[in-house]
Scaffold this motif. Structure first.
Motif, PDB file in Angstrom:
ATOM      1  N   TYR A   1      -9.183  -0.887  -4.755  1.00  0.00           N
ATOM      2  CA  TYR A   1      -8.628  -0.840  -3.398  1.00  0.00           C
ATOM      3  C   TYR A   1      -7.121  -0.560  -3.363  1.00  0.00           C
ATOM      4  CZ  TYR A   1     -13.047  -3.194  -2.453  1.00  0.00           C
ATOM      5  OH  TYR A   1     -14.388  -3.512  -2.377  1.00  0.00           O
ATOM      6  N   HIS A   2      -6.470  -0.672  -4.521  1.00  0.00           N
ATOM      7  CA  HIS A   2      -5.016  -0.530  -4.530  1.00  0.00           C
ATOM      8  C   HIS A   2      -4.582   0.289  -5.739  1.00  0.00           C
ATOM      9  CE1 HIS A   2      -4.952  -3.710  -1.483  1.00  0.00           C
ATOM     10  NE2 HIS A   2      -5.660  -4.473  -2.310  1.00  0.00           N
ATOM     11  N   ASP A   3      -3.326   0.693  -5.705  1.00  0.00           N
ATOM     12  CA  ASP A   3      -2.673   1.283  -6.863  1.00  0.00           C
ATOM     13  C   ASP A   3      -1.180   0.936  -6.785  1.00  0.00           C
ATOM     14  OD1 ASP A   3      -1.369   2.996  -5.094  1.00  0.00           O
ATOM     15  OD2 ASP A   3      -2.602   4.733  -5.569  1.00  0.00           O
ATOM     16  N   VAL A   4      -0.425   1.370  -7.768  1.00  0.00           N
ATOM     17  CA  VAL A   4       1.028   1.168  -7.784  1.00  0.00           C
ATOM     18  C   VAL A   4       1.673   2.545  -7.916  1.00  0.00           C
ATOM     19  CG1 VAL A   4       2.998   0.111  -8.946  1.00  0.00           C
ATOM     20  CG2 VAL A   4       0.814  -1.101  -8.839  1.00  0.00           C
TER      21      VAL A   4
ATOM     22  N   CYS B   1       7.074   5.351   3.524  1.00  0.00           N
ATOM     23  CA  CYS B   1       5.740   5.028   2.977  1.00  0.00           C
ATOM     24  C   CYS B   1       4.971   6.316   2.644  1.00  0.00           C
ATOM     25  CB  CYS B   1       4.941   4.166   3.964  1.00  0.00           C
ATOM     26  SG  CYS B   1       5.507   2.446   4.044  1.00  0.00           S
ATOM     27  N   GLU B   2       5.665   7.173   1.930  1.00  0.00           N
ATOM     28  CA  GLU B   2       5.102   8.482   1.577  1.00  0.00           C
ATOM     29  C   GLU B   2       4.757   8.520   0.088  1.00  0.00           C
ATOM     30  OE1 GLU B   2       3.387  11.589   1.338  1.00  0.00           O
ATOM     31  OE2 GLU B   2       4.270  11.457   3.360  1.00  0.00           O
ATOM     32  N   PRO B   3       3.436   8.546  -0.279  1.00  0.00           N
ATOM     33  CA  PRO B   3       3.044   8.525  -1.690  1.00  0.00           C
ATOM     34  C   PRO B   3       2.791   9.913  -2.294  1.00  0.00           C
ATOM     35  CG  PRO B   3       1.143   8.084  -0.333  1.00  0.00           C
ATOM     36  CD  PRO B   3       2.285   8.323   0.614  1.00  0.00           C
ATOM     37  N   SER B   4       3.090  10.963  -1.531  1.00  0.00           N
ATOM     38  CA  SER B   4       2.699  12.307  -1.996  1.00  0.00           C
ATOM     39  C   SER B   4       3.541  12.814  -3.154  1.00  0.00           C
ATOM     40  CB  SER B   4       2.783  13.305  -0.836  1.00  0.00           C
ATOM     41  OG  SER B   4       1.949  12.896   0.243  1.00  0.00           O
ATOM     42  N   TYR B   5       4.734  12.278  -3.353  1.00  0.00           N
ATOM     43  CA  TYR B   5       5.618  12.768  -4.408  1.00  0.00           C
ATOM     44  C   TYR B   5       6.031  11.606  -5.318  1.00  0.00           C
ATOM     45  CZ  TYR B   5       5.873  16.371  -0.832  1.00  0.00           C
ATOM     46  OH  TYR B   5       5.537  17.322   0.115  1.00  0.00           O
ATOM     47  N   PRO B   6       5.082  11.079  -6.062  1.00  0.00           N
ATOM     48  CA  PRO B   6       5.373   9.875  -6.867  1.00  0.00           C
ATOM     49  C   PRO B   6       6.237  10.205  -8.073  1.00  0.00           C
ATOM     50  CG  PRO B   6       3.161  10.657  -7.334  1.00  0.00           C
ATOM     51  CD  PRO B   6       3.683  11.518  -6.230  1.00  0.00           C
ATOM     52  N   LEU B   7       7.093   9.242  -8.422  1.00  0.00           N
ATOM     53  CA  LEU B   7       7.835   9.312  -9.677  1.00  0.00           C
ATOM     54  C   LEU B   7       6.962   8.834 -10.835  1.00  0.00           C
ATOM     55  CD1 LEU B   7      11.271   7.830  -8.475  1.00  0.00           C
ATOM     56  CD2 LEU B   7      10.611  10.234  -8.663  1.00  0.00           C
ATOM     57  N   ALA B   8       6.073   7.896 -10.545  1.00  0.00           N
ATOM     58  CA  ALA B   8       5.103   7.398 -11.523  1.00  0.00           C
ATOM     59  C   ALA B   8       3.972   6.748 -10.744  1.00  0.00           C
ATOM     60  CB  ALA B   8       5.746   6.404 -12.481  1.00  0.00           C
ATOM     61  N   LYS B   9       2.787   6.715 -11.352  1.00  0.00           N
ATOM     62  CA  LYS B   9       1.628   6.126 -10.672  1.00  0.00           C
ATOM     63  C   LYS B   9       0.813   5.329 -11.689  1.00  0.00           C
ATOM     64  CE  LYS B   9      -1.722   7.300  -7.129  1.00  0.00           C
ATOM     65  NZ  LYS B   9      -2.221   8.393  -6.242  1.00  0.00           N
ATOM     66  N   TYR B  10       0.392   4.095 -11.272  1.00  0.00           N
ATOM     67  CA  TYR B  10      -0.357   3.181 -12.130  1.00  0.00           C
ATOM     68  C   TYR B  10      -1.628   2.774 -11.393  1.00  0.00           C
ATOM     69  CZ  TYR B  10       4.405   2.877 -13.987  1.00  0.00           C
ATOM     70  OH  TYR B  10       5.652   3.189 -14.468  1.00  0.00           O
TER      71      TYR B  10
ATOM     72  N   GLY C   1      -0.256   3.382  -2.807  1.00  0.00           N
ATOM     73  CA  GLY C   1      -0.505   4.743  -2.317  1.00  0.00           C
ATOM     74  C   GLY C   1      -1.702   4.878  -1.418  1.00  0.00           C
ATOM     75  N   VAL C   2      -2.496   3.830  -1.262  1.00  0.00           N
ATOM     76  CA  VAL C   2      -3.653   3.898  -0.369  1.00  0.00           C
ATOM     77  C   VAL C   2      -3.140   3.962   1.058  1.00  0.00           C
ATOM     78  CG1 VAL C   2      -5.744   2.724   0.399  1.00  0.00           C
ATOM     79  CG2 VAL C   2      -5.078   2.654  -2.024  1.00  0.00           C
ATOM     80  N   PRO C   3      -3.630   4.894   1.866  1.00  0.00           N
ATOM     81  CA  PRO C   3      -3.119   5.043   3.231  1.00  0.00           C
ATOM     82  C   PRO C   3      -3.185   3.745   4.035  1.00  0.00           C
ATOM     83  CG  PRO C   3      -4.498   6.908   2.655  1.00  0.00           C
ATOM     84  CD  PRO C   3      -4.631   5.917   1.538  1.00  0.00           C
ATOM     85  N   GLY C   4      -2.072   3.448   4.691  1.00  0.00           N
ATOM     86  CA  GLY C   4      -1.991   2.268   5.546  1.00  0.00           C
ATOM     87  C   GLY C   4      -1.531   0.998   4.850  1.00  0.00           C
ATOM     88  N   HIS C   5      -1.670   0.927   3.526  1.00  0.00           N
ATOM     89  CA  HIS C   5      -1.302  -0.310   2.825  1.00  0.00           C
ATOM     90  C   HIS C   5       0.216  -0.530   2.797  1.00  0.00           C
ATOM     91  CE1 HIS C   5      -5.345  -0.839   0.474  1.00  0.00           C
ATOM     92  NE2 HIS C   5      -5.520  -0.510   1.765  1.00  0.00           N
TER      93      HIS C   5
END
Length: 213
Positions: free
Chosen positions: A67-70, A81-90, A110-114
């Motif tokens: 349900y989540h990510d980092v 709250c824009e996850p489209s251009y991440p520096l890193a993703k976990y 990065g989940v929409p709305g979180h």
């Protein structure tokens, strides 16, 4: 059964992470403490303000990866709250992020709305500690007598020569030659006064007898 094994594995992993943090010297920060990385019930801004982060520390994100990510983003994307251009993703569900440089670090889900619901974290990382700072060496303190005194700078001062002191007998008592002359009157003694009165009384008595005859 699989759930129990996963929990045991996760517990061992967290213990290993904590021990690793102690050995390396950095502090391991579990994001959200017991609640972990979630979109409800945690104020991550207050959580971050109660801690100090330095280079060499680590962040541990615990969450349900279904349900989540980092997602690590720029400060602007953090505000939007824009996850489209991440520096890193976990996305493992138990992620450890090593803080390797100072500055501002931003994380969102990065989940929409979180992110809009509050699942976002911003921290300020300080440079690594340089160790104890040496205390300044105290300067020698000079005693007041050696700082500046008139006698020390001008040399020895001659003691005043005492003036001769006249004794009271020679300074205040007049000499016999200069002493004032006083006239002393000798008062008649009581015996002489009584004899004179007696002689006068006898004379008057004889005169009275002579006149009577």
């Amino acid at each position: 059964m699989a759930l129990i094994k996963n929990k045991s594995f996760f517990t061992c992993l967290m213990i290993l992470v904590a021990l690793l943090g102690v050995v390396v010297g950095g502090t391991v920060h579990k994001v959200g403490d017991s609640k972990g990385w979630t979109m409800m019930g945690v104020d991550y801004e207050a959580w971050a303000s109660s801690r100090t982060f330095q280079v060499g520390d680590s962040l541990v994100f615990e969450y349900n990866n279904e349900y989540h990510d980092v997602t690590q983003v720029t400060p602007l994307d953090f505000e939007l709250c824009e996850p489209s251009y991440p520096l890193a993703k976990y996305q493992t569900g138990s992620d450890m992020v090593k803080l390797t440089k100072p500055g501002v670090h931003n994380f969102i889900c990065g989940v929409p709305g979180h992110c809009d619901a509050g699942q976002k974290l911003q921290i300020h990382v300080l440079p690594a500690s340089l160790g104890p700072v040496a205390a300044p060496v105290p300067r020698p303190v000079r005693s007041p007598s050696s700082i500046s005194s008139p006698s020390a700078s001008l040399g020895p001062v001659a003691a005043p020569v005492p003036r001769p002191v006249q004794s009271p007998s020679s300074s205040s008592s007049p000499s016999p030659a200069n002493a004032p002359q006083y006239q002393h009157q000798i008062a008649p003694s009581p015996l002489q006064s009584g004899a004179t009165k007696l002689a006068s009384w006898i004379g008057f008595s004889l005169l009275a007898l002579f006149l009577a005859f």
